[in-house]
Design a protein around this motif. Structure first.
Motif, short mmCIF file in Angstrom:
data_model
loop_
_atom_site.label_atom_id
_atom_site.label_comp_id
_atom_site.label_asym_id
_atom_site.label_seq_id
_atom_site.Cartn_x
_atom_site.Cartn_y
_atom_site.Cartn_z
N UNK A 1 0.80 -1.23 0.00
CA UNK A 1 0.00 0.00 0.00
C UNK A 1 0.83 1.27 0.00
N UNK A 2 2.15 1.11 0.16
CA UNK A 2 2.99 2.30 0.35
C UNK A 2 2.94 3.25 -0.85
N UNK A 3 2.85 2.67 -2.05
CA UNK A 3 2.90 3.52 -3.25
C UNK A 3 1.63 4.33 -3.45
N UNK A 4 0.62 3.97 -2.67
CA UNK A 4 -0.63 4.75 -2.73
C UNK A 4 -0.79 5.64 -1.51
N UNK A 5 0.25 5.67 -0.69
CA UNK A 5 0.13 6.42 0.56
C UNK A 5 -0.03 7.92 0.29
N UNK A 6 -0.87 8.54 1.09
CA UNK A 6 -1.02 9.99 1.00
C UNK A 6 -1.31 10.53 2.39
N UNK A 7 -1.21 11.86 2.52
CA UNK A 7 -1.46 12.49 3.82
C UNK A 7 -2.87 12.17 4.30
N UNK A 8 -3.80 12.10 3.37
CA UNK A 8 -5.19 11.87 3.77
C UNK A 8 -5.45 10.42 4.16
N UNK A 9 -4.79 9.49 3.47
CA UNK A 9 -5.13 8.07 3.68
C UNK A 9 -4.23 7.36 4.68
N UNK A 10 -3.17 8.00 5.11
CA UNK A 10 -2.18 7.28 5.92
C UNK A 10 -2.19 7.75 7.37
N UNK A 11 -2.55 6.85 8.28
CA UNK A 11 -2.52 7.23 9.70
C UNK A 11 -1.09 7.60 10.11
N UNK A 12 -0.95 8.68 10.84
CA UNK A 12 0.37 9.08 11.32
C UNK A 12 1.09 10.03 10.39
N UNK A 13 0.48 10.36 9.24
CA UNK A 13 1.12 11.32 8.32
C UNK A 13 0.84 12.73 8.84
N UNK A 14 1.72 13.22 9.66
CA UNK A 14 1.58 14.58 10.18
C UNK A 14 2.84 15.37 9.78
N UNK A 15 2.98 16.56 10.35
CA UNK A 15 4.10 17.42 9.92
C UNK A 15 5.45 16.77 10.29
N UNK A 16 5.49 16.09 11.44
CA UNK A 16 6.75 15.44 11.84
C UNK A 16 7.08 14.31 10.86
N UNK A 17 6.05 13.53 10.50
CA UNK A 17 6.29 12.42 9.56
C UNK A 17 6.75 12.97 8.21
N UNK A 18 6.15 14.09 7.79
CA UNK A 18 6.54 14.67 6.50
C UNK A 18 8.01 15.08 6.51
N UNK A 19 8.42 15.77 7.58
CA UNK A 19 9.81 16.23 7.66
C UNK A 19 10.76 15.03 7.71
N UNK A 20 10.33 13.98 8.41
CA UNK A 20 11.16 12.77 8.49
C UNK A 20 11.24 12.11 7.11
N UNK A 21 10.12 12.06 6.41
CA UNK A 21 10.12 11.49 5.05
C UNK A 21 11.06 12.27 4.14
N UNK A 22 10.99 13.58 4.24
CA UNK A 22 11.86 14.43 3.40
C UNK A 22 13.34 14.13 3.71
N UNK A 23 13.66 14.07 5.01
CA UNK A 23 15.07 13.82 5.38
C UNK A 23 15.52 12.44 4.93
N UNK A 24 14.67 11.42 5.11
CA UNK A 24 15.05 10.07 4.70
C UNK A 24 15.21 9.99 3.19
N UNK A 25 14.35 10.68 2.47
CA UNK A 25 14.42 10.68 1.00
C UNK A 25 15.68 11.41 0.53
#
Lengths: 573, 80
Positions: free
Chosen positions: B26-50
């Motif tokens: 399901x990861x390739x369909x993940x979005x802020x709306x559909x993914x539990x835990x997708x908040x501002x901290x998760x976004x910044x962490x995603x950006x850093x990991x990417x």
């Protein structure tokens, strides 16, 4: 470690049990520091568990520090201070008005007052393991009036106040870390997210914090070669006056090595010698008055023509320590390789006699392996009591009617310290003792503190001396009192105290202090705890590989050998 | 080794490390709306990991648009 690895480690499910908790105090958004810290601490735990990092409110360092210390659990508290926490003017992110009439003394007084408040909070928390990281971000250029190439007085004043704060914190037991030396700041992300550090620095900082918060046990002994290591030259060829460690003979690095060994010996580290030499010239060189190494602390000295591996075995046996607690240093790569191959547990280092920078680096590395937080009386007694051990064992373990007389004339005096909280030496002994160890279980400091604070927990730290001299604190017994039953969870005793029946005297004394009808031992056989098995067989007969051994107090009293105690002092709160 | 793996696979690894509870499929369909835990901290962490995985810096002006796996993918493809 990459951020993605840190995330994977910190998210990995744990087998069972509670997560390990720690507190992180920052004024900035902790973001990736939280993740890296969770991963690095998890990797240092003795049993794998998830690490829960509790954080506070963004932008409220003072409040976070106060609340955290008030509510701190048994886990460590990590305090990461940045300049902006002292005053917004010192930070990059929040606006701060710089008035034309900026009053420097008033500003500095404000900083000093704030640091003083934090210092008092830290001073009142000496039972908590606190790790402090000092600021690494650059001060903004609007602070101070720098002339080119010159540090401003204001910045020097700030540095001085901060150093004073760190010194006071360290005096109260706070561990102040040496920050990693590398670029730390990511201005773009700092402005965007509130988290100031780049990932590479964050990883290094978290690793350093974890090292300090969850320190590894230091090595116990160091074995040094002599020729071209302890001194320049070959003593067998050049004679005892022909070997050198001074500047005049371009041999100062060997003087460094001797001074370093003296420092290690001064903190209780065991220092042995393994040299392919005849003993006579070695003894003559070691008798020189200008030797910087502490010759009385060099024990044992293995000077002969047998293999170094044989010498190392003999030295470890004399010290009664495992090979994994031993470091070997030699200038000969062939000897190093031979030891590495035959004894992979021994950590080996090449002594680069012709490379002063390499020697300095070696000393720095070894300093880390032998780091201790404090030096206790028993550390300083270690070498003397090891030297005496053989003599004492020969004296006591004889047969015939005289044996009991010898025990009776030992003049044994015990000191049972039952005070709470238990002294740090208790946990240190439990975690480093291999031979007299009930089950080999180790404790993380936070778990130990949490367990020992329970009402049913009982901890006894045992000090001992006899006519051969003091041994210091040499045994620990940790138990849970459940009604009439005493369950012994951990029981360890230093090998220096063997052959004196101290283990039995410990039980006899404790039965007077901890009233119970039955005693249970949480026994598990390990590779090295045969001395414990021998003591337990005296009490309960044949042993299983592991399990709870139970014995009534009445039966235990009957099983104890004759004990001769001149005195047993009990310390209680 | 990374050179032999597709951008999508490597990005999926980044998402998996931030959202370990989301099934891999399901990861390739993940979005802020559909993914539990997708908040501002998760976004910044995603950006850093990417950024770490692809050794690049995502432009800060693109952050508000990074609201799904596909948005991250488009951004990366635009850079490469």
């Amino acid at each position: 470690m990459k951020l993605r690895e840190a995330l994977q480690i910190s998210h990995r499910p744990q087998p069972d049990g509670e997560p390990f908790s720690l507190d992180l105090v920052t004024g900035f958004e902790p973001l990736h520091l939280r993740v890296f810290l969770s991963a690095h601490v998890r990797m240092r735990l003795r049993t794998d568990r998830q690490v829960l990092v509790r954080t506070g409110l963004f932008g409220d360092f003072s409040g976070n520090l106060e609340r955290t210390i008030q509510a701190a659990g048994a886990g460590p508290v990590i305090v990461t201070l940045e300049w902006a926490d002292l005053h917004p003017l010192l930070g990059w992110r929040e606006p701060a008005f710089v008035a034309a009439g900026f009053d420097e003394p008033v500003f500095l007084q404000e900083i000093e007052t704030r640091l003083g408040q934090w210092s008092r909070i830290l001073a009142g928390a000496d039972q908590i393991r606190i790790v402090l990281a000092l600021p690494v971000l650059p001060l903004p250029p609007w602070v101070g009036r720098n002339l080119k190439g010159q540090r401003s007085r204001l910045v020097l004043e700030l540095d001085s106040l901060l150093s004073q704060f760190a010194r006071d914190a360290a005096r109260h037991g706070v561990r102040v870390i040496a920050n990693p030396v590398m670029p730390a700041w990511d201005p773009a992300k700092h402005l965007m997210t509130g988290f100031p550090y780049n990932p590479v620095f964050t990883d290094a900082l978290a690793n350093r914090i974890a090292e300090v918060a969850m320190p590894a046990a230091p090595k116990k002994g160091l074995i040094t070669d002599l020729d071209h290591t302890l001194w320049r030259g070959i003593v067998g060829d050049d004679g005892s006056d022909g070997v050198h460690w001074d500047l005049d003979h371009q041999a100062r690095v060997h003087g460094w090595w001797q001074q370093f060994l003296a420092a290690l010996a001064g903190q209780g580290t065991l220092i042995g010698v393994a040299s392919k030499n005849d003993l006579e010239p070695v003894a003559a060189a070691l008798a020189r008055k200008d030797l910087l190494a502490p010759v009385e602390k060099l024990f044992p000295i293995e000077a002969h023509w047998l293999e170094k591996t044989e010498s190392i075995h003999r030295i470890a046996a004399a010290w009664n320590v495992g090979l994994n607690s031993v470091v070997f240093v030699d200038d000969n790569p062939l000897e190093i390789d031979a030891v590495r191959q035959a004894m992979p547990e021994v950590e080996c280092f090449f002594f680069p006699a012709n490379d002063p920078a390499g020697v300095a680096e070696l000393l720095e590395r070894l300093r880390e392996l032998y780091g201790v937080e404090s030096v206790r009386d028993e550390d300083l007694l270690r070498v003397a009591s090891l030297r005496q051990r053989v003599e004492i064992e020969e004296h006591l373990v004889g047969s015939g009617s005289g044996a009991e007389d010898r025990f009776a004339n030992l003049g044994s005096r015990l000191k049972l310290d039952l005070r709470r909280p238990a002294a740090p030496r208790a946990l240190e002994l439990i975690n480093k003792t291999n031979q007299f160890n009930l089950n080999g279980s180790c404790w993380d400091e936070a778990d130990w503190q949490s367990w020992s604070a329970r009402p049913e927990a009982r901890v006894a730290l045992l000090g001992y001396e006899d006519r051969y001299g003091p041994l210091g604190n040499i045994a620990v017994l940790a138990a849970e009192q459940q009604g009439e039953n005493l369950m012994i969870r951990s029981w360890v005793m230093s090998c220096r105290a063997f052959s004196r029946r101290i283990e039995f005297a410990t039980l006899q004394c404790l039965l007077e202090c901890w009233q119970c009808q039955t005693i249970q031992f949480d026994w598990r056989k390990t590779e090295r705890n045969e001395p414990t098995a021998m003591a337990l067989r005296t009490l309960v007969g044949e042993l299983p590989a592991s399990g709870i051994l139970e014995i009534s107090v009445a039966a235990l009293r009957k099983s104890l050998p004759l004990l001769y105690l001149d005195n047993c002092e009990v310390l209680e709160n | 080794m990374n050179a032999t793996r597709s951008t999508e696979d490597r990005l999926s690894d980044c998402f998996a490390s931030v959202f370990p509870d989301v099934p891999v499929g399901n990861l390739r369909m993940a979005s802020a709306e559909s993914t539990p835990g997708w908040d501002s901290i998760a976004l910044v962490t995603l950006i850093a990991a990417t950024e770490e995985e692809f050794e690049t810096a995502l432009p800060t002006e693109a952050y508000p648009d990074l609201t799904s796996f596909q948005a991250f993918l488009r951004q990366l493809e635009g850079i490469q």
